[in-house]
Design a protein around this motif. Structure first.
Motif, short mmCIF file in Angstrom:
data_model
loop_
_atom_site.label_atom_id
_atom_site.label_comp_id
_atom_site.label_asym_id
_atom_site.label_seq_id
_atom_site.Cartn_x
_atom_site.Cartn_y
_atom_site.Cartn_z
N LEU A 129 -10.11 -5.94 -34.97
CA LEU A 129 -9.23 -6.76 -35.82
C LEU A 129 -10.01 -7.84 -36.55
O LEU A 129 -9.68 -8.19 -37.69
CB LEU A 129 -8.12 -7.39 -34.97
CG LEU A 129 -7.06 -6.43 -34.43
CD1 LEU A 129 -6.09 -7.16 -33.50
CD2 LEU A 129 -6.29 -5.77 -35.57
N THR A 130 -11.04 -8.38 -35.92
CA THR A 130 -11.86 -9.40 -36.57
C THR A 130 -12.55 -8.84 -37.80
O THR A 130 -12.59 -9.49 -38.85
CB THR A 130 -12.92 -9.94 -35.58
OG1 THR A 130 -12.26 -10.59 -34.49
CG2 THR A 130 -13.84 -10.94 -36.27
N ASP A 131 -13.07 -7.61 -37.70
CA ASP A 131 -13.71 -6.98 -38.85
C ASP A 131 -12.71 -6.60 -39.93
O ASP A 131 -13.06 -6.50 -41.10
CB ASP A 131 -14.50 -5.74 -38.42
CG ASP A 131 -15.79 -6.08 -37.67
OD1 ASP A 131 -16.34 -7.18 -37.92
OD2 ASP A 131 -16.23 -5.28 -36.83
N LYS A 132 -11.43 -6.40 -39.55
CA LYS A 132 -10.40 -5.98 -40.50
C LYS A 132 -9.66 -7.15 -41.14
O LYS A 132 -9.52 -7.22 -42.37
CB LYS A 132 -9.39 -5.04 -39.83
CG LYS A 132 -9.89 -3.61 -39.65
CD LYS A 132 -8.78 -2.72 -39.12
CE LYS A 132 -9.22 -1.26 -39.09
NZ LYS A 132 -9.46 -0.71 -40.43
N ILE A 133 -9.14 -8.10 -40.32
CA ILE A 133 -8.27 -9.16 -40.85
C ILE A 133 -8.90 -10.55 -40.78
O ILE A 133 -8.33 -11.52 -41.27
CB ILE A 133 -6.90 -9.18 -40.15
CG1 ILE A 133 -7.05 -9.56 -38.67
CG2 ILE A 133 -6.20 -7.83 -40.30
CD1 ILE A 133 -5.72 -9.70 -37.94
N GLY A 134 -10.06 -10.67 -40.15
CA GLY A 134 -10.75 -11.96 -40.08
C GLY A 134 -10.55 -12.67 -38.75
O GLY A 134 -9.54 -12.49 -38.07
N TYR A 135 -11.53 -13.51 -38.40
CA TYR A 135 -11.52 -14.18 -37.10
C TYR A 135 -10.38 -15.17 -36.93
O TYR A 135 -9.82 -15.32 -35.85
CB TYR A 135 -12.86 -14.89 -36.86
CG TYR A 135 -13.20 -15.97 -37.86
CD1 TYR A 135 -12.67 -17.24 -37.74
CD2 TYR A 135 -14.07 -15.70 -38.91
CE1 TYR A 135 -12.99 -18.23 -38.66
CE2 TYR A 135 -14.39 -16.69 -39.83
CZ TYR A 135 -13.84 -17.95 -39.71
OH TYR A 135 -14.14 -18.92 -40.62
N TYR A 136 -9.96 -15.83 -38.05
CA TYR A 136 -8.97 -16.90 -37.93
C TYR A 136 -7.62 -16.36 -37.46
O TYR A 136 -7.01 -16.90 -36.53
CB TYR A 136 -8.82 -17.62 -39.27
CG TYR A 136 -7.87 -18.80 -39.23
CD1 TYR A 136 -8.31 -20.04 -38.77
CD2 TYR A 136 -6.54 -18.67 -39.62
CE1 TYR A 136 -7.45 -21.12 -38.72
CE2 TYR A 136 -5.67 -19.74 -39.57
CZ TYR A 136 -6.13 -20.97 -39.12
OH TYR A 136 -5.26 -22.03 -39.06
N LYS A 137 -7.14 -15.30 -38.10
CA LYS A 137 -5.84 -14.73 -37.74
C LYS A 137 -5.85 -14.22 -36.30
O LYS A 137 -4.86 -14.37 -35.57
CB LYS A 137 -5.47 -13.60 -38.70
CG LYS A 137 -5.16 -14.07 -40.12
CD LYS A 137 -4.80 -12.89 -41.02
CE LYS A 137 -4.50 -13.37 -42.44
NZ LYS A 137 -4.19 -12.21 -43.34
N VAL A 138 -6.96 -13.61 -35.91
CA VAL A 138 -7.05 -13.09 -34.54
C VAL A 138 -7.00 -14.23 -33.53
O VAL A 138 -6.28 -14.15 -32.52
CB VAL A 138 -8.35 -12.28 -34.36
CG1 VAL A 138 -8.51 -11.84 -32.89
CG2 VAL A 138 -8.35 -11.05 -35.26
N MET A 139 -7.72 -15.31 -33.78
CA MET A 139 -7.76 -16.44 -32.85
C MET A 139 -6.39 -17.09 -32.69
O MET A 139 -5.94 -17.37 -31.57
CB MET A 139 -8.79 -17.47 -33.32
CG MET A 139 -10.23 -17.00 -33.20
SD MET A 139 -11.41 -18.07 -34.08
CE MET A 139 -11.39 -19.52 -33.03
N VAL A 140 -5.70 -17.33 -33.80
CA VAL A 140 -4.39 -18.00 -33.75
C VAL A 140 -3.38 -17.16 -32.99
O VAL A 140 -2.67 -17.64 -32.08
CB VAL A 140 -3.88 -18.28 -35.18
CG1 VAL A 140 -2.41 -18.70 -35.15
CG2 VAL A 140 -4.71 -19.38 -35.83
N ARG A 141 -3.29 -15.88 -33.32
CA ARG A 141 -2.30 -15.02 -32.67
C ARG A 141 -2.62 -14.80 -31.20
O ARG A 141 -1.71 -14.74 -30.36
CB ARG A 141 -2.24 -13.68 -33.43
CG ARG A 141 -1.70 -13.84 -34.84
CD ARG A 141 -1.87 -12.59 -35.69
NE ARG A 141 -1.47 -12.87 -37.07
CZ ARG A 141 -1.53 -11.98 -38.06
NH1 ARG A 141 -1.99 -10.76 -37.82
NH2 ARG A 141 -1.16 -12.31 -39.28
N SER A 142 -3.89 -14.69 -30.88
CA SER A 142 -4.29 -14.51 -29.48
C SER A 142 -3.91 -15.73 -28.64
O SER A 142 -3.34 -15.60 -27.56
CB SER A 142 -5.79 -14.25 -29.40
OG SER A 142 -6.22 -14.24 -28.06
#
Length: 405
Positions: free
Chosen positions: A75-88
């Motif tokens: 997901l980091t390679d697809k949508i970026g680290y920021y979105k993954v961190m917030v949702r996680s």
């Protein structure tokens, strides 16, 4: 004393504001993770699970971590680290609060799996964010600052957790853990928006190599898996050893574990700055760290004196302080060869695999063979880890020589 103080302060200079915000978010998040060190005690005392069942719960913990790290990298390679961190962070907080309402063995295994699936999506994303926001020359110290935040929260967490268990119950731990994740999410949304961030290190690779074809990285991952299995005993099997063999209370166990984080908070950054200037390679330093953590298990079998617990914790802490920052830095440097998310996900997965086998093996060995033989076995694994790191060092030196020729 003033010179020592100035040297300590100078070791923090030059880090970007984004790294400091990441560290604060991590601190808030980790301050509430007091459930993890007490999880094995909670499962055996409150829910009356056997050591064997606790081992399987910990395997579910590790399996969730593997899946979460892999998914987080993708997901980091697809949508970026920021979105993954917030949702996680947000979903982890909600799931941790709900975990306290599960009481059967199967539901706990499933619940722990999903908590770790969501929680460990954060790790590869955070590593990519850290790599993007820190200058090349500050990578290891940036990693160390994040680790300081983790350990500052961890040093306070177990101590507070022990007090909460003593005065209230285990349920309060789940609430605090969940709320802290939610608070970390709110802080991140307000202070670390990607549009406001200025990337310090551009590591985009137009022709990325697959991490699965990087032989040196695969050897490194095998060594880190061994190291993870050894290290994780201090947060699952070891608390039971403290309680069953040395009759420590939850409060005393929390204070002992808290010393680990406090020691790291005070000494790790100056130590890393000094080691960076020592001329030793990353692999050499990782080998030394593995040797020291192996010694931490050997000393436990030398004497029944309770003070040996402090000595063992000290050796473990030194090994951890050396190995983790330089292994993180090694992984991030290799990640420039390919997709960052893929590399950092595999690095996280190495420790997730350790969660699957380490906790379970430690619990079953302690139950069937006793703690003394378990610590000897962990020492043997440390020797295997050292051997793999030595092979890695020889491989890297050989390839370096070939390139020069």
């Amino acid at each position: 004393m003033k010179r020592l103080y100035n040297s300590y302060i100078n070791s923090f200079r030059g880090l970007s504001p984004e790294i400091w915000w990441l560290a604060l978010i991590t601190l808030i998040n980790r301050a509430g993770t007091m459930v993890i060190p007490f999880l094995s005690l909670y499962l055996t005392t409150d829910l009356n699970l056997t050591l064997g069942q606790v081992g399987w719960v910990m395997s579910a913990f590790g399996l969730g971590s593997v899946c979460g790290s892999w998914l987080g990298g993708k997901l980091t390679d697809k949508i970026g680290y920021y979105k993954v961190m917030v949702r996680s962070l947000l979903l982890t907080g909600i799931l941790f609060i709900g975990l306290q309402f599960l009481h059967t063995f199967s539901s706990i295994c499933l619940g722990i799996f999903f908590v770790m699936l969501v929680a460990d999506m954060f790790r590869p994303a955070m590593f990519v964010a850290l790599s993007a926001y820190s200058k090349t020359e500050n990578k290891t110290r940036s990693i160390t600052l994040i680790r300081l935040a983790i350990n500052l929260g961890f040093s306070a967490g177990p101590a507070i957790g022990g007090i909460i268990i003593t005065t209230m119950s285990y349920a309060g731990l789940f609430w605090i853990d969940g709320i802290s994740c939610i608070l970390a999410t709110l802080l991140m949304i307000n202070v670390l928006h990607p549009k406001k961030a200025k990337t310090q290190d551009n590591i985009i690779n137009d022709n990325p190599e697959s991490a699965y074809k990087d032989k040196a990285f695969l050897i490194f991952l095998a060594a880190m898996t061994m190291f993870g299995i050894i290290f994780l005993q201090y947060f699952s099997t070891m608390p039971l050893y403290y309680k069953d063999i040395h009759n420590l209370t939850e409060l005393e166990i929390g204070m002992l574990l808290g010393l680990n984080g406090a020691f790291i908070f005070i000494f790790e950054m100056p130590l890393i700055k000094w080691l960076e200037n020592s001329g030793f390679s990353q692999t050499t330093l990782m080998i030394f760290g593995a040797i020291v953590i192996g010694i931490s298990f050997v000393v436990l079998n030398l004497t029944p004196w309770i003070g040996i617990l402090l000595i063992g914790m000290l050796f473990m802490t030194i090994g951890e302080m050396i190995t983790f920052p330089f292994s993180n830095a090694f992984a991030m440097e290799r990640a420039k060869r390919g997709n960052q998310g893929e590399y950092m996900a595999l690095y996280s997965i190495a420790f997730s695999i350790a969660h699957i086998f380490g906790h379970n093996a430690g619990m079953h060995m302690a139950d069937s063979l006793g703690f003394e033989n378990t610590w000897y076995f962990m020492t043997l694994l440390a020797i295997v880890c050292i051997g793999l790191l030595w092979i890695l060092m020889r491989y890297l030196n050989k390839n370096k020589a070939v390139k020069i020729l």
